[in-house]
Motif scaffolding. Structure first.
Motif, PDB file in Angstrom:
ATOM      1  N   UNK A  39      51.873  51.820 -23.444  1.00  0.00           N
ATOM      2  CA  UNK A  39      51.660  51.258 -22.104  1.00  0.00           C
ATOM      3  C   UNK A  39      51.823  52.324 -21.033  1.00  0.00           C
ATOM      4  N   UNK A  75      43.601  47.516 -20.541  1.00  0.00           N
ATOM      5  CA  UNK A  75      43.339  48.920 -20.233  1.00  0.00           C
ATOM      6  C   UNK A  75      44.055  49.376 -18.964  1.00  0.00           C
ATOM      7  N   UNK A  77      47.196  48.780 -18.446  1.00  0.00           N
ATOM      8  CA  UNK A  77      48.562  49.126 -18.814  1.00  0.00           C
ATOM      9  C   UNK A  77      49.566  47.999 -18.694  1.00  0.00           C
ATOM     10  N   UNK A  78      49.107  46.751 -18.687  1.00  0.00           N
ATOM     11  CA  UNK A  78      50.077  45.659 -18.697  1.00  0.00           C
ATOM     12  C   UNK A  78      50.332  45.278 -20.138  1.00  0.00           C
ATOM     13  N   UNK A  80      52.555  43.016 -23.068  1.00  0.00           N
ATOM     14  CA  UNK A  80      53.318  41.788 -23.257  1.00  0.00           C
ATOM     15  C   UNK A  80      53.476  41.494 -24.733  1.00  0.00           C
TER      16      UNK A  80
ATOM     17  N   UNK B  39      33.705  43.418 -16.592  1.00  0.00           N
ATOM     18  CA  UNK B  39      34.126  43.155 -17.961  1.00  0.00           C
ATOM     19  C   UNK B  39      35.231  44.119 -18.349  1.00  0.00           C
ATOM     20  N   UNK B  40      36.006  43.751 -19.345  1.00  0.00           N
ATOM     21  CA  UNK B  40      37.181  44.541 -19.708  1.00  0.00           C
ATOM     22  C   UNK B  40      36.930  46.027 -19.874  1.00  0.00           C
ATOM     23  N   UNK B  70      44.139  39.741  -9.888  1.00  0.00           N
ATOM     24  CA  UNK B  70      43.617  39.945 -11.246  1.00  0.00           C
ATOM     25  C   UNK B  70      44.447  39.223 -12.292  1.00  0.00           C
ATOM     26  N   UNK B  71      45.786  39.332 -12.165  1.00  0.00           N
ATOM     27  CA  UNK B  71      46.657  38.735 -13.175  1.00  0.00           C
ATOM     28  C   UNK B  71      47.253  37.401 -12.745  1.00  0.00           C
ATOM     29  N   UNK B  97      41.056  33.875 -17.488  1.00  0.00           N
ATOM     30  CA  UNK B  97      41.577  33.563 -18.816  1.00  0.00           C
ATOM     31  C   UNK B  97      43.072  33.779 -18.860  1.00  0.00           C
ATOM     32  N   UNK B  99      46.369  34.731 -20.768  1.00  0.00           N
ATOM     33  CA  UNK B  99      46.695  35.539 -21.939  1.00  0.00           C
ATOM     34  C   UNK B  99      48.098  35.213 -22.454  1.00  0.00           C
ATOM     35  N   UNK B 100      49.028  34.943 -21.540  1.00  0.00           N
ATOM     36  CA  UNK B 100      50.389  34.634 -21.971  1.00  0.00           C
ATOM     37  C   UNK B 100      51.002  33.613 -21.026  1.00  0.00           C
ATOM     38  N   UNK B 101      51.934  32.806 -21.550  1.00  0.00           N
ATOM     39  CA  UNK B 101      52.570  31.760 -20.763  1.00  0.00           C
ATOM     40  C   UNK B 101      54.065  31.982 -20.625  1.00  0.00           C
ATOM     41  N   UNK B 102      54.489  33.242 -20.838  1.00  0.00           N
ATOM     42  CA  UNK B 102      55.914  33.518 -20.705  1.00  0.00           C
ATOM     43  C   UNK B 102      56.130  34.864 -20.040  1.00  0.00           C
ATOM     44  N   UNK B 103      55.266  35.199 -19.093  1.00  0.00           N
ATOM     45  CA  UNK B 103      55.362  36.492 -18.424  1.00  0.00           C
ATOM     46  C   UNK B 103      56.075  36.290 -17.097  1.00  0.00           C
ATOM     47  N   UNK B 121      49.738  43.242 -13.049  1.00  0.00           N
ATOM     48  CA  UNK B 121      50.826  43.248 -14.033  1.00  0.00           C
ATOM     49  C   UNK B 121      51.266  44.650 -14.439  1.00  0.00           C
ATOM     50  N   UNK B 122      50.314  45.560 -14.552  1.00  0.00           N
ATOM     51  CA  UNK B 122      50.689  46.910 -14.962  1.00  0.00           C
ATOM     52  C   UNK B 122      51.592  47.563 -13.919  1.00  0.00           C
TER      53      UNK B 122
END
Lengths: 155, 268
Positions: A39, A75, A77-78, A80, B39-40, B70-71, B97, B99-103, B121-122
């Motif tokens: 990360x 990409x 860098x987050x 989890x 896109x990613x 974004x997050x 979308x 991705x996680x439910x515990x962040x 998030x980063x």
């Protein structure tokens, strides 16, 4: 992500992790540490020349409850820790399947079954025909290929 | 008040709110940080102009999204009688979308200081690591715990250092100072500090959060009442925001210690 960054980044990370072991008297990094290193590299590169790689990193540690841990990184860098994850177009189809099928304390066979379920779903619903998937398992004995519809030496 | 917003009026609604707040006049975020996120495989460009429309767009995505959205995040902090509470939601998403439910977005710095970070998030994770590092360094050198005021200034400094390529995170600081009285502060992504006596909010649904806090807040709430107020304000706000939710977590900080509770809200 694009193959150039994929190969470059993954080799960069894996060789640096090997270097750590060599430089630090054989000390192995835990999966958590490796994920954080990965990360950190993604985050550092983000504002210079980003690696366009979305990572799923999984590893086995003895001292971790359940042994295995899975980390998902995008990409930017987050990072989890997750119980299951998917990157790319696959995530649109497979995350819901794993939401339904995944249970606490499954064994390897059940986990591989879920992965196969996801692959079947992609074969049915995804517009790109990608019939060749490789399933790998990481446990206390290391990494091994469980199922490969294509040649593993390609990777 | 609407200068510079006309071309992207639909999604800048939340920044128009800022101009009417009694708390602070937060600077309008320039168009630089509003890019059509791709896109990613496509990188974000934090500098200069947004990427051109010749790039592929996600087929269902026709709304310009800020990098700060974004997050997805929601963070509140509120002051009570000799206590502070801080709460965040649990969602981690990549655009629409989940991705996680515990962040969780609140991080404990020490027993009397918490920081909540809403945004990309980063950068939230990078800042958490940076802050703990700088705080530990301070405590090693100074041989005393860092007060919330010093911490806020440290955070502001870290953010302003990156003035022309910032961390995309808008923090909220909640703590008890040396005398035990509550301390609340918030900042924008480049470190403009605003300290308040009642509540501070941050996140993709900050407009909703301001409304809920303004309605539900009363001064000098006790521990349990503060928890209830925070929980209701957070849950009601994130229910009207697609990008935050999936429950939450509340920490109430008092001289005696920290009480943390998970919130179960609408799991969508």
């Amino acid at each position: 992500g694009p193959n150039c960054d994929l190969v470059n980044f993954s080799e960069y990370i894996s060789k640096n992790l090997a270097l750590y072991e060599l430089s630090n008297d054989g000390m192995k990094l835990s999966t958590h540490a490796q994920a954080n290193f990965c990360r950190g590299e993604l985050a550092k590169a983000l504002r210079k020349g980003p690696f366009q790689v979305n990572v799923i990193l999984g590893g086995y540690d003895e001292n971790v409850p359940n042994g295995g841990s899975l980390y998902i990184m995008d990409y930017l860098g987050s990072c989890h820790k997750v119980n299951y994850g998917a990157q790319g177009y696959a995530s649109n189809f497979t995350l819901s399947i794993m939401d339904r099928d995944w249970e606490e304390g499954m064994n390897e066979e059940q986990a591989v079954k879920i992965v196969e379920h996801c692959i079947r779903e992609l074969n049915m619903r995804f517009l790109l025909n990608q019939s060749n998937f490789i399933i790998k398992v990481v446990d206390k004995d290391g990494v091994r290929t469980v199922k490969a519809d294509s040649d593993p030496s390609d990777n | 008040l609407c200068v510079g917003v006309s071309s992207c009026h639909r999604h800048r609604h939340r920044h128009i709110h800022h101009n009417f707040l009694r708390v602070s006049k937060k600077p309008q975020h320039k168009g630089n940080y509003h890019s059509t996120l791709l896109l990613p495989t496509a990188p974000l460009s934090p500098h200069n102009s947004p990427p051109t429309q010749t790039h592929r767009k996600q087929y269902y995505h026709n709304r310009k999204m800020s990098i700060l959205e974004y997050n997805g995040a929601a963070v509140i902090a509120m002051a009570g009688k000799d206590c502070v509470g801080i709460a965040s939601d649990n969602r981690l998403g990549i655009q629409y979308q989940t991705v996680a439910m515990d962040f969780k977005k609140v991080f404990k710095m020490n027993d009397t200081l918490f920081v909540g970070l809403a945004g990309l998030a980063t950068d939230v994770q990078t800042l958490d690591q940076l802050l703990r590092f700088r705080m530990n360094l301070y405590e090693l050198r100074e041989e005393r715990t860092m007060t919330p005021q010093v911490f806020t200034n440290l955070l502001s400094n870290i953010l302003y250092e990156k003035r022309f390529g910032p961390y995309f995170a808008e923090p909220v600081v909640a703590g008890l100072d040396e005398k035990g009285s509550p301390y609340l502060a918030t900042m924008d992504l480049i470190g403009a500090i605003e300290t308040t006596k009642d509540f501070v909010v941050s996140g993709t649904c900050d407009g909703n959060l301001y409304g809920m806090c303004e309605t539900l807040y009363k001064p000098d709430l006790g521990k349990e009442e503060l928890f209830e107020t925070l929980a209701q304000a957070l849950l009601a706000s994130v229910d009207r925001d697609a990008l935050s939710g999936w429950g939450g977590v509340v920490h109430i900080i008092t001289k005696e210690g920290v009480m943390s509770r998970e919130l179960k809200g609408r799991q969508d």
